[in-house]
Design an enzyme around this catalytic site. Structure first.
Site, PDB file in Angstrom:
ATOM      1  N   ASP A  81     -10.407 -68.359 -28.751  1.00  0.00           N
ATOM      2  CA  ASP A  81     -10.645 -66.953 -29.432  1.00  0.00           C
ATOM      3  C   ASP A  81     -10.324 -67.298 -30.991  1.00  0.00           C
ATOM      4  OD1 ASP A  81     -10.157 -64.537 -30.461  1.00  0.00           O
ATOM      5  OD2 ASP A  81      -9.047 -63.971 -28.751  1.00  0.00           O
ATOM      6  N   ARG A  84      -8.288 -64.830 -32.993  1.00  0.00           N
ATOM      7  CA  ARG A  84      -6.912 -64.930 -32.905  1.00  0.00           C
ATOM      8  C   ARG A  84      -6.378 -66.224 -33.494  1.00  0.00           C
ATOM      9  NH1 ARG A  84      -2.945 -67.251 -28.899  1.00  0.00           N
ATOM     10  NH2 ARG A  84      -4.046 -69.206 -29.242  1.00  0.00           N
ATOM     11  N   GLY A 108       7.312 -68.632 -26.845  1.00  0.00           N
ATOM     12  CA  GLY A 108       6.072 -68.553 -25.955  1.00  0.00           C
ATOM     13  C   GLY A 108       4.944 -69.543 -26.623  1.00  0.00           C
ATOM     14  N   GLU A 130       9.045 -72.605 -24.397  1.00  0.00           N
ATOM     15  CA  GLU A 130       7.898 -72.476 -23.378  1.00  0.00           C
ATOM     16  C   GLU A 130       8.423 -72.144 -21.957  1.00  0.00           C
ATOM     17  OE1 GLU A 130       4.765 -71.312 -23.412  1.00  0.00           O
ATOM     18  OE2 GLU A 130       4.946 -71.301 -21.178  1.00  0.00           O
ATOM     19  N   GLU A 159      15.077 -65.906 -22.933  1.00  0.00           N
ATOM     20  CA  GLU A 159      16.311 -65.128 -22.552  1.00  0.00           C
ATOM     21  C   GLU A 159      17.414 -66.173 -21.946  1.00  0.00           C
ATOM     22  OE1 GLU A 159      13.288 -64.616 -21.515  1.00  0.00           O
ATOM     23  OE2 GLU A 159      12.765 -62.544 -22.464  1.00  0.00           O
ATOM     24  N   GLU A 174       2.813 -65.269 -30.326  1.00  0.00           N
ATOM     25  CA  GLU A 174       1.319 -64.490 -29.898  1.00  0.00           C
ATOM     26  C   GLU A 174       1.779 -63.823 -28.608  1.00  0.00           C
ATOM     27  OE1 GLU A 174      -0.990 -63.082 -28.384  1.00  0.00           O
ATOM     28  OE2 GLU A 174      -2.253 -64.668 -28.031  1.00  0.00           O
ATOM     29  N   GLU A 183       2.003 -57.153 -19.845  1.00  0.00           N
ATOM     30  CA  GLU A 183       2.842 -58.115 -19.995  1.00  0.00           C
ATOM     31  C   GLU A 183       4.156 -58.027 -20.444  1.00  0.00           C
ATOM     32  OE1 GLU A 183       1.112 -62.104 -20.795  1.00  0.00           O
ATOM     33  OE2 GLU A 183       0.350 -61.018 -22.311  1.00  0.00           O
ATOM     34  N   HIS A 323     -10.696 -62.069 -26.968  1.00  0.00           N
ATOM     35  CA  HIS A 323     -10.105 -62.290 -25.469  1.00  0.00           C
ATOM     36  C   HIS A 323      -9.691 -60.965 -24.817  1.00  0.00           C
ATOM     37  CE1 HIS A 323      -6.357 -63.311 -26.519  1.00  0.00           C
ATOM     38  NE2 HIS A 323      -5.878 -63.581 -25.252  1.00  0.00           N
TER      39      HIS A 323
HETATM   40  N1  SAH Z   1       1.636 -69.530 -28.589  1.00  0.00           N
HETATM   41  C1  SAH Z   1       0.318 -70.041 -27.722  1.00  0.00           C
HETATM   42  C2  SAH Z   1       0.581 -69.384 -26.482  1.00  0.00           C
HETATM   43  C3  SAH Z   1       0.591 -67.777 -26.250  1.00  0.00           C
HETATM   44  S1  SAH Z   1       0.683 -67.371 -24.705  1.00  0.00           S
HETATM   45  C4  SAH Z   1      -0.676 -69.829 -28.307  1.00  0.00           C
HETATM   46  O1  SAH Z   1      -0.872 -69.036 -29.291  1.00  0.00           O
HETATM   47  O2  SAH Z   1      -1.970 -70.426 -27.957  1.00  0.00           O
HETATM   48  C5  SAH Z   1       2.203 -66.672 -24.445  1.00  0.00           C
HETATM   49  C6  SAH Z   1       3.003 -67.806 -23.878  1.00  0.00           C
HETATM   50  O3  SAH Z   1       4.411 -67.445 -23.736  1.00  0.00           O
HETATM   51  C7  SAH Z   1       2.754 -68.350 -22.443  1.00  0.00           C
HETATM   52  O4  SAH Z   1       2.721 -69.943 -22.577  1.00  0.00           O
HETATM   53  C8  SAH Z   1       3.895 -67.922 -21.681  1.00  0.00           C
HETATM   54  O5  SAH Z   1       4.185 -68.788 -20.465  1.00  0.00           O
HETATM   55  C9  SAH Z   1       4.942 -68.044 -22.657  1.00  0.00           C
HETATM   56  N2  SAH Z   1       6.108 -67.127 -22.160  1.00  0.00           N
HETATM   57  C10 SAH Z   1       6.078 -65.720 -21.840  1.00  0.00           C
HETATM   58  N3  SAH Z   1       7.222 -65.292 -21.623  1.00  0.00           N
HETATM   59  C11 SAH Z   1       8.237 -66.227 -21.978  1.00  0.00           C
HETATM   60  C12 SAH Z   1       9.716 -66.305 -22.045  1.00  0.00           C
HETATM   61  N4  SAH Z   1      10.309 -65.193 -21.503  1.00  0.00           N
HETATM   62  N5  SAH Z   1      10.323 -67.338 -22.160  1.00  0.00           N
HETATM   63  C13 SAH Z   1       9.625 -68.335 -22.790  1.00  0.00           C
HETATM   64  N6  SAH Z   1       8.019 -68.607 -22.565  1.00  0.00           N
HETATM   65  C14 SAH Z   1       7.441 -67.273 -22.343  1.00  0.00           C
END
Ligand code: SAH
Length: 383
Positions: A81, A84, A108, A130, A159, A174, A183, A323
Site C-alpha cells: 500500500d 500508506r 506493533g 511486536e 501491555e 501504524e 481492531e 488497503h
Molecule cells: N508497523 C508495521 C505493521 C503494522 S500492522 C507496518 O507498518 O508495516 C500492526 C502490527 O501491530 C501487527 O503486526 C500486530 O501483530 C501488531 N500488534 C497489534 N497489537 C499489538 C500489541 N498489543 N502489542 C504488540 N504488537 C501488536
C-alpha cells in the site's frame, strides 16, 4: 472469528475475498493455538526438518487464523500500500529533526519497516515491539540489514513487555483499522504513550479524522443485499437483515458520491483518552444533484502535523485507493433526494461490550424532501 470483512469488487468487477486481515493478537485464542501445536505430531523426514529451519515454516493454518499478522501475506499487502507506506517513509526521512538522535518506540512493528526507516534516518535507538510470530522475522530482518546495534526487537504485547528505557522521545505506529477504529489497536498506542512518552515527546501520526458521505449504489446493493429476497425462487430475506448490519469494506467510485463529504470526528492521538473513541456526532449531508442514495460511506484521514509541512493521506473515495478502502453502510430505504436537500442525522460509534476490538455503529437519519420523507435508525456491527 471470520477474517473476511465483506466482499470486494476486484478490477474485473467480479467478487474477490477481502484478504486484508488486520486483527489483533488475542490471548485466549493464542492459548488455544498453543494447545493444538503441542498435540500435533513432530515433523518427520529430512524435507520437513529442512523446512522447519525456515522461521515460521512450521506454522499451521490454525496459527495464521488466530495470529493473522504472522502471515507475511497480510503484511505484504500493507507494505505494498504505497499511499500508506510511502507517507510514513516520507514523514520519517523528511522530518529528521523529529527522529535524528532520538529514542523511538515502534508500536506493533510487524516486519520492522517503520523501525528501519527510523534507524536509517539517524535514530539513536529504536525499540520495535511486536506480539505476533513476525517478531522473529523482524529480528532477522534487522540483523541482515545491519541495524542490530540500533534496533531492538521485543517480542510481546505492548501491555505486557518491559522496556529497557524509562522514556522515549517518539512513538511511531501504524495502528489504523478499517473504519479507523476496527481492531481497537489505538488503545495500545495510548497505553504506550501514557507509560513511556517523554513530556515533550511526539506521537506519529498525531491527528486522525473520520468522514461521511452518501452514495448511489443501486447495482451493488442489488447484488449484495436484495439477492436474498429470491434465491432460485426461495425467500431467504432473513439473511438480508444480517447482511445489512455488516458494513462492507470496499472501494467506492468518486462518481457515485451524491452529497458533500462531512467531517464527523477529529482525534488528537497525543492528547485523547480511550474514551474519546466512543462518540455520537451529528451530520448534515446536502445533495449536489438529483439522485438516489443507497448507502452512507465512511472513511478516514491521517495527518502528521509535527512535520515541517503538514503530511498525511486520505482513504476517501476521491483519493488513491489504500488497503483500507472505504466502509459502506447500506440503508434500508432507497432515498430519492433532490439537489440542495439535506439528509440529517447522527452516528454513534462504540466498541462492542463483549469484544472491544469490534465496533457497534448506530445510524439515525432523516430527510423531509420533495419526493421522499424518511426517518429511521439502523444498527451495524463491524466484526
Ligand atoms: N508497523 C508495521 C505493521 C503494522 S500492522 C507496518 O507498518 O508495516 C500492526 C502490527 O501491530 C501487527 O503486526 C500486530 O501483530 C501488531 N500488534 C497489534 N497489537 C499489538 C500489541 N498489543 N502489542 C504488540 N504488537 C501488536
Amino acid at each position: 472469528m471470520d477474517r473476511r470483512k465483506g466482499n470486494n469488487r476486484d478490477a474485473n468487477g467480479s467478487l474477490a475475498e477481502a484478504t486484508a486481515s488486520r486483527l489483533r493478537f488475542d490471548d485466549a485464542e493464542a492459548e488455544e493455538v498453543e494447545m493444538e501445536v503441542e498435540e500435533s505430531p513432530e515433523a518427520e523426514g529430512e524435507e520437513e526438518e529442512a523446512a522447519a529451519e525456515v522461521i515460521g515454516s512450521d506454522k499451521t493454518s490454525a496459527d495464521y487464523y488466530f495470529d493473522s499478522y504472522s502471515h507475511f501475506g497480510t503484511l505484504q499487502e500493507m507494505l505494498k500500500d504505497i499511499v500508506r507506506t510511502k507517507t510514513y517513509q516520507n514523514v520519517i526521512t523528511q522530518s529528521s529533526f523529529l527522529i535524528k538522535d532520538k529514542i523511538v518506540l515502534d508500536v506493533g512493528a510487524g516486519t520492522g519497516i517503520l523501525s528501519l526507516f527510523c534507524a536509517k534516518a539517524g535514530a539513536k535507538h529504536v525499540y520495535a515491539i511486536e506480539c505476533s510470530q513476525m517478531a522473529d522475522m523482524a529480528k532477522e530482518i534487522v540483523k541482515s540489514n545491519g541495524y542490530s546495534d540500533v534496533i531492538t526487537v521485543i517480542k510481546g504485547k505492548v501491555e505486557e513487555i518491559e522496556l529497557p528505557v524509562p522514556k522515549v522521545d517518539v512513538i511511531i505506529s501504524e495502528w489504523m483499522g478499517y473504519f479507523l477504529l476496527f481492531e481497537n489497536m489505538l488503545n495500545t498506542v495510548l497505553y504506550a504513550r501514557d507509560k513511556w512518552l517523554a513530556e515533550d515527546g511526539v506521537v506519529l501520526p498525531d491527528r486522525c479524522s473520520l468522514h461521511l458521505t452518501a452514495i448511489e449504489d443501486a447495482e451493488y446493493k442489488e447484488d449484495k443485499i436484495e439477492f436474498w429476497n429470491n434465491v432460485y425462487g426461495f425467500d431467504m430475506s432473513c439473511i438480508k437483515k444480517q447482511a445489512m448490519m455488516e458494513p462492507l469494506v470496499d472501494t467506492v467510485d468518486a462518481n457515485q458520491i451524491v452529497t458533500n463529504c462531512q467531517l464527523l470526528k477529529t482525534m488528537d492521538i497525543s492528547k485523547m483518552t480511550p474514551g474519546d473513541a466512543s462518540f455520537t456526532v451529528p451530520f448534515k449531508l446536502t445533495a449536489e444533484r438529483n439522485d438516489y442514495i443507497h448507502a452512507l460511506v465512511a472513511y478516514f484521514n491521517v495527518s502528521f502535523t509535527m512535520c515541517h509541512k503538514l503530511m498525511g493521506f486520505s482513504t476517501g473515495p476521491r483519493s488513491k485507493t489504500t488497503h483500507w478502502k472505504q466502509t459502506v453502510l447500506y440503508l434500508e430505504d432507497v432515498i430519492t433526494i433532490c439537489e440542495g436537500e439535506t439528509l440529517t442525522g447522527s452516528m454513534t460509534v462504540t466498541p462492542n461490550k463483549k469484544n472491544p476490538r469490534d465496533i457497534d455503529i448506530k445510524l439515525k437519519y432523516s430527510l423531509n424532501g420533495h419526493r421522499c420523507q424518511v426517518s429511521r435508525t439502523q444498527f451495524y456491527k463491524m466484526r
